[in-house]
Design an enzyme around this catalytic site. Structure first.
Site, PDB file in Angstrom:
ATOM      1  N   TYR A  42     -52.274  42.801  39.600  1.00 35.27           N
ATOM      2  CA  TYR A  42     -52.964  42.614  38.323  1.00 35.27           C
ATOM      3  C   TYR A  42     -53.266  43.987  37.739  1.00 35.27           C
ATOM      4  O   TYR A  42     -52.406  44.842  37.697  1.00 35.27           O
ATOM      5  CB  TYR A  42     -54.205  41.739  38.531  1.00 35.27           C
ATOM      6  CG  TYR A  42     -54.756  41.168  37.243  1.00 35.27           C
ATOM      7  CD1 TYR A  42     -53.946  40.418  36.401  1.00 35.27           C
ATOM      8  CD2 TYR A  42     -56.072  41.385  36.873  1.00 35.27           C
ATOM      9  CE1 TYR A  42     -54.437  39.895  35.213  1.00 35.27           C
ATOM     10  CE2 TYR A  42     -56.575  40.863  35.691  1.00 35.27           C
ATOM     11  CZ  TYR A  42     -55.758  40.121  34.860  1.00 35.27           C
ATOM     12  OH  TYR A  42     -56.242  39.610  33.691  1.00 35.27           O
ATOM     13  N   LYS A  97     -40.541  15.208  40.994  1.00 34.21           N
ATOM     14  CA  LYS A  97     -39.308  15.878  40.573  1.00 34.21           C
ATOM     15  C   LYS A  97     -39.358  17.356  40.965  1.00 34.21           C
ATOM     16  O   LYS A  97     -38.345  17.931  41.407  1.00 34.21           O
ATOM     17  CB  LYS A  97     -39.145  15.730  39.058  1.00 34.21           C
ATOM     18  CG  LYS A  97     -37.741  16.002  38.530  1.00 34.21           C
ATOM     19  CD  LYS A  97     -36.745  14.956  39.000  1.00 34.21           C
ATOM     20  CE  LYS A  97     -35.367  15.162  38.423  1.00 34.21           C
ATOM     21  NZ  LYS A  97     -35.222  14.691  37.041  1.00 34.21           N
ATOM     22  N   ASP A 165     -32.470  11.934  32.795  1.00 40.96           N
ATOM     23  CA  ASP A 165     -32.276  10.482  32.697  1.00 40.96           C
ATOM     24  C   ASP A 165     -30.967  10.152  31.992  1.00 40.96           C
ATOM     25  O   ASP A 165     -30.336   9.139  32.279  1.00 40.96           O
ATOM     26  CB  ASP A 165     -33.446   9.834  31.933  1.00 40.96           C
ATOM     27  CG  ASP A 165     -34.770  10.062  32.637  1.00 40.96           C
ATOM     28  OD1 ASP A 165     -34.822   9.856  33.851  1.00 40.96           O
ATOM     29  OD2 ASP A 165     -35.735  10.473  31.980  1.00 40.96           O
ATOM     30  N   ALA A 198     -27.910  -0.040  26.814  1.00 43.95           N
ATOM     31  CA  ALA A 198     -27.648   0.889  25.715  1.00 43.95           C
ATOM     32  C   ALA A 198     -28.754   1.918  25.595  1.00 43.95           C
ATOM     33  O   ALA A 198     -29.017   2.448  24.525  1.00 43.95           O
ATOM     34  CB  ALA A 198     -27.510   0.107  24.406  1.00 43.95           C
ATOM     35  N   ASN A 289     -32.199  -0.442  39.043  1.00 46.35           N
ATOM     36  CA  ASN A 289     -33.071  -0.247  40.196  1.00 46.35           C
ATOM     37  C   ASN A 289     -34.398  -0.961  39.987  1.00 46.35           C
ATOM     38  O   ASN A 289     -34.899  -1.025  38.865  1.00 46.35           O
ATOM     39  CB  ASN A 289     -33.331   1.253  40.421  1.00 46.35           C
ATOM     40  CG  ASN A 289     -32.396   1.849  41.460  1.00 46.35           C
ATOM     41  OD1 ASN A 289     -32.077   1.194  42.440  1.00 46.35           O
ATOM     42  ND2 ASN A 289     -31.970   3.072  41.231  1.00 46.35           N
ATOM     43  N   ASN A 321     -29.304  10.540  41.345  1.00 42.27           N
ATOM     44  CA  ASN A 321     -29.382  11.755  40.517  1.00 42.27           C
ATOM     45  C   ASN A 321     -29.647  13.024  41.323  1.00 42.27           C
ATOM     46  O   ASN A 321     -29.361  14.127  40.850  1.00 42.27           O
ATOM     47  CB  ASN A 321     -30.465  11.597  39.443  1.00 42.27           C
ATOM     48  CG  ASN A 321     -30.004  10.747  38.287  1.00 42.27           C
ATOM     49  OD1 ASN A 321     -29.023  10.010  38.408  1.00 42.27           O
ATOM     50  ND2 ASN A 321     -30.691  10.825  37.170  1.00 42.27           N
TER      51      ASN A 321
END
Length: 759
Positions: A42, A97, A165, A198, A289, A321
């Site tokens: 710092y 994630k 996604d 879609a 899922n 994924n």
């Protein structure tokens, strides 16, 4: 809500709340113990990198964590299968994630939850904070807003942006599609494709399929109202681009004669009749899922020539994924890419498809208990636990970024880069995941627990049963176990309780006593004593295994591990001189390490050390890992002639002479053993060369026991074990009675894996 559902809910909540709440933390990477350290970290020392970055902004990659930092950003409008639950409620997913990024690709993450549904506000927020990061992973944002958000941010920011996604499923399923078509001999520009759903993922998949060669006129998309056709009005821009002018209206009509079905919709929408109406060798990706558009059993029964994939781990061809996003961002960050473009996504697709055709490493075969994992209808894409993913995909993405002109950093030594990727694995829990996968894919093993009345054991048993990992057998009082189950809102099949002292078990006790007497009568045990032993939980539990009523067992012990070994030696060793030893799996940042002997031999002989090294090597091989053994001491290759050091040196001499192919050396201090550069510089004659040691054999029990416990408490390593080695078959492990539910569960998984024969 049933008791099992309550149990799973409580287990999930406890996982996220116990200890330090949440799943991720910030850890300093520089020294901070002195005032000098703090003055550099710092004020005033920090001013120097600030000024350097002001002069040259790219120096942020040199002096800060920016180059290895990704933001996982969401507004919580499309969280998993939960829908629009809000930004705050979505935070556990974003932390998760981050955990995956770190675990699989050593990428640091800040999760950012933006509390707005306004597209402009969201975009402006991300732009304002983007300078902090090397890349941005958009997550769980509903369509159609997600399309505009991603496109705008990709155009307006100079760092990689990807909405996982959309593109994650597209990349993984595209690799599976290419390989499926190769197997069937079909050309991608001729196949008829039907996409059901879609949303964001479906739109991205359709676009990538077309980029790979599917003709637009050969692709039909359906939503909840049926086929998206040019005759429908009020179509969104995202849907309108896929509108067909064919005279079809329903999913059933669209599927007649189709080659490929991609489902990103809801469970059970695809019938067997629809599958039967498809062309020969139909490719069906049912990715809804947790339950797919058609169940695996129904799909397999509908057509013998079907190629089938789901998003689930319990069936072949899981489209997951995690095969993509960690490694795509890794490659993009490493060349400081300005974006993730189509070339990089296609490079990831081709790398995944190619990797599936290469021989599978032993650790993967061991994880899935299948030595015959080869490219084909049930193996289209690599397994999620394949350690080659990071080097294969990240390198392909990095190369594509350079070749397409979006990289700001060149890589010239690709061999060195691949080696760096293989070492950037973060905290390596992959071994336990691999062991668990092996157990899950096999028939449930019967595990007998001597401490069946302890709550920690009961909770572990419920988990093992609920997850179909094993069939637990709790040895203890039925009334006490049932009382604890009721008090804690847990349920367990009554057959899992073995009330060994009850009258109903008398015949069983007598049978076990006879078996025991026949086995140990020449070891000083009388029949009357054998009968008495059967009223003791440890003896009874061991005889369950010996009689074939259980596959393996977990025994609890209180003070001394060696005392608890006495009945084990009587039943499962041929003589009292048999060397037994224990090994702990120590999960470290550099990978799994194996410590032996941690519990049995206080002052091992040279022969004990030799046998411990050999047993440890075989156990590690059973996990699909090549053992590289360091024999530890306070001396380096003869620098001290103290008896303990000489004993280690003699053991190494025997191992080198009798087992020349075994990778082992010593005696060595720990710092030399664990630093291959120093080892090779000062002792170039050592047998291990550039290999990293993963098995440590200690000179005595005290040093081994102290070391692994210090690693756990001070080093933050997770410890799994102890694994008991040296019995004539893998049938028992001992664990402290104070062990946590997690420790019992993990040792149970290891014990179960050891009983599974290799295919």
């Amino acid at each position: 809500m049933g008791n099992n559902a309550k149990s799973k809910k409580e287990e999930a909540l406890l996982y996220h709340s116990e200890g330090r709440p949440g799943k991720i933390e910030v850890v300093p990477t520089k020294p901070y113990s002195t005032q000098k350290d703090l003055s550099l970290a710092y004020s005033p020392g920090v001013a120097e990198p600030c000024l350097a970055i002001q002069e040259n902004p790219d120096d942020a990659y040199k002096y800060t964590a920016k180059g290895n930092l990704v933001a996982v950003i969401s507004n919580g409008t499309a969280v998993l299968g939960l829908g629009d639950i809000g930004a705050m409620a979505g935070k556990p997913v974003m932390e998760g994630k981050g955990l995956l990024f770190k675990t699989f690709a050593d990428i640091d993450v800040f999760d950012i939850e933006v509390n707005t549904k306004n597209t402009e506000q969201f975009i402006e927020t991300v732009k304002n904070i983007s300078v902090t990061f090397g890349g941005i992973n958009l997550e769980d944002i509903k369509a159609p807003e997600c399309f505009e958000i991603e496109e705008r941010l990709k155009e307006e920011l100079p760092i990689p942006v990807m909405h996982d996604d959309q593109h994650g499923t597209a990349i993984i399923s595209s690799a599976a599609l290419l390989n499926a078509l190769e197997i069937t001999g079909k050309k991608i520009d001729r196949v008829q494709v039907v996409v059901n759903g879609a949303g964001a993922a479906a739109v991205s998949c359709a676009k990538l399929y077309m980029a790979l060669g599917v003709r637009p006129e050969n692709l039909v998309m359906c939503d909840s109202k049926g086929v998206i056709t040019t005759r429908r009005t009020n179509l969104s821009a995202a849907k309108a681009q896929f509108a067909t002018d064919r005279d079809i209206a329903t999913l059933a009509e669209a599927l007649r004669g189709a080659d490929v079905f991609l489902g990103l919709s809801v469970a059970d929408v695809l019938t067997q009749e629809m599958v039967r109406s498809m062309a020969a060798d139909p490719v069906v990706f049912a990715l809804a899922n947790p339950n797919p558009e058609i169940s695996y059993d129904n799909a397999m029964a509908a057509r013998e020539d079907i190629i089938f994939a789901t998003g689930r781990s319990d069936y072949p061809n899981q489209v997951n994924n995690v095969l993509g996003f960690p490694y795509i961002f890794r490659g993009a960050l490493d060349v400081r890419a300005t974006k993730i473009n189509e070339e990089m996504k296609i490079a990831a697709v081709l790398a995944l498809a190619k990797l599936a055709k290469e021989p599978v490493p032993d650790i993967v075969a061991a994880a899935y208990n299948d030595n015959d994992i080869t490219f084909g209808r049930e193996y289209l894409i690599p397994k999620a636990l394949d350690p080659r993913l990071i080097s294969c995909i990240s390198a392909a993405v990095a190369k594509a970024a350079i070749e397409s002109g979006v990289a700001r950093k060149e890589i010239t030594d690709w061999k060195a880069y691949m080696a760096e990727l293989e070492s950037r694995m973060g905290r390596d829990d992959k071994l336990m995941r691999a062991i668990r996968s092996k157990v899950v894919t096999a028939a449930p093993r019967r595990i007998a627990f001597s401490e069946g009345e302890r709550l920690s054991t009961i909770k572990a048993a419920v988990h093992l049963a609920n997850e179909n990992i094993a069939m637990p057998l709790l040895v203890g009082s039925r009334s006490k176990i049932n009382a604890l189950l009721r008090e804690n809102h847990l349920t367990l099949d009554p057959r899992c309780i073995v009330d060994f002292q009850s009258d109903e078990q008398e015949a069983r006790r007598n049978r076990y006593a006879t078996l025991l007497y026949n086995k140990v009568s020449r070891k000083g045990v009388r029949m009357s004593e054998a009968i008495e032993y059967m009223m003791q939980r440890d003896w009874f539990t061991l005889m369950m295994v010996d009689a074939g009523d259980a596959d393996t067992s977990i025994l609890g012990y209180t003070h001394r591990y060696t005392d608890a070994l006495k009945p084990v030696r009587q039943i499962f060793t041929t003589n009292s001189n048999t060397t037994l030893a224990t090994m702990e799996i120590v999960t470290t940042k550099r990978g799994p390490m194996f410590f032996a002997d941690t519990a049995v031999n206080p002052s091992p002989t040279v022969e004990d050390l030799v046998n411990t090294a050999l047993m440890a090597a075989q156990t590690v091989r059973n996990f699909g890992i090549e053992p590289v053994i360091g024999m530890l001491s306070h001396s380096n290759f003869g620098t001290d002639t103290e008896p303990l050091a000489v004993k280690i040196a003699k053991a190494v001499e025997i191992l080198h002479f009798q087992y020349p192919d075994l990778l082992v050396d010593g005696e060595m201090k720990a710092d030399i053993a664990l630093n291959k550069q120093a080892r090779n510089e000062f002792y170039p004659f050592n047998k291990l060369g550039d290999r990293e040691i993963n098995v440590l054999i200690f000179p005595n029990l005290s040093s081994a026991n102290i070391s692994y416990k210090m690693m756990e408490i001070l080093g933050g390593a997770e410890i799994n074990g102890p694994i008991l080695m040296g019995l004539n078959r893998s049938c028992v492990h001992l664990i402290p009675e104070v062990a946590s539910t997690r420790a019992i569960r993990n040792l149970s998984v290891i014990a179960a894996a050891e009983t599974i024969p290799s295919k």
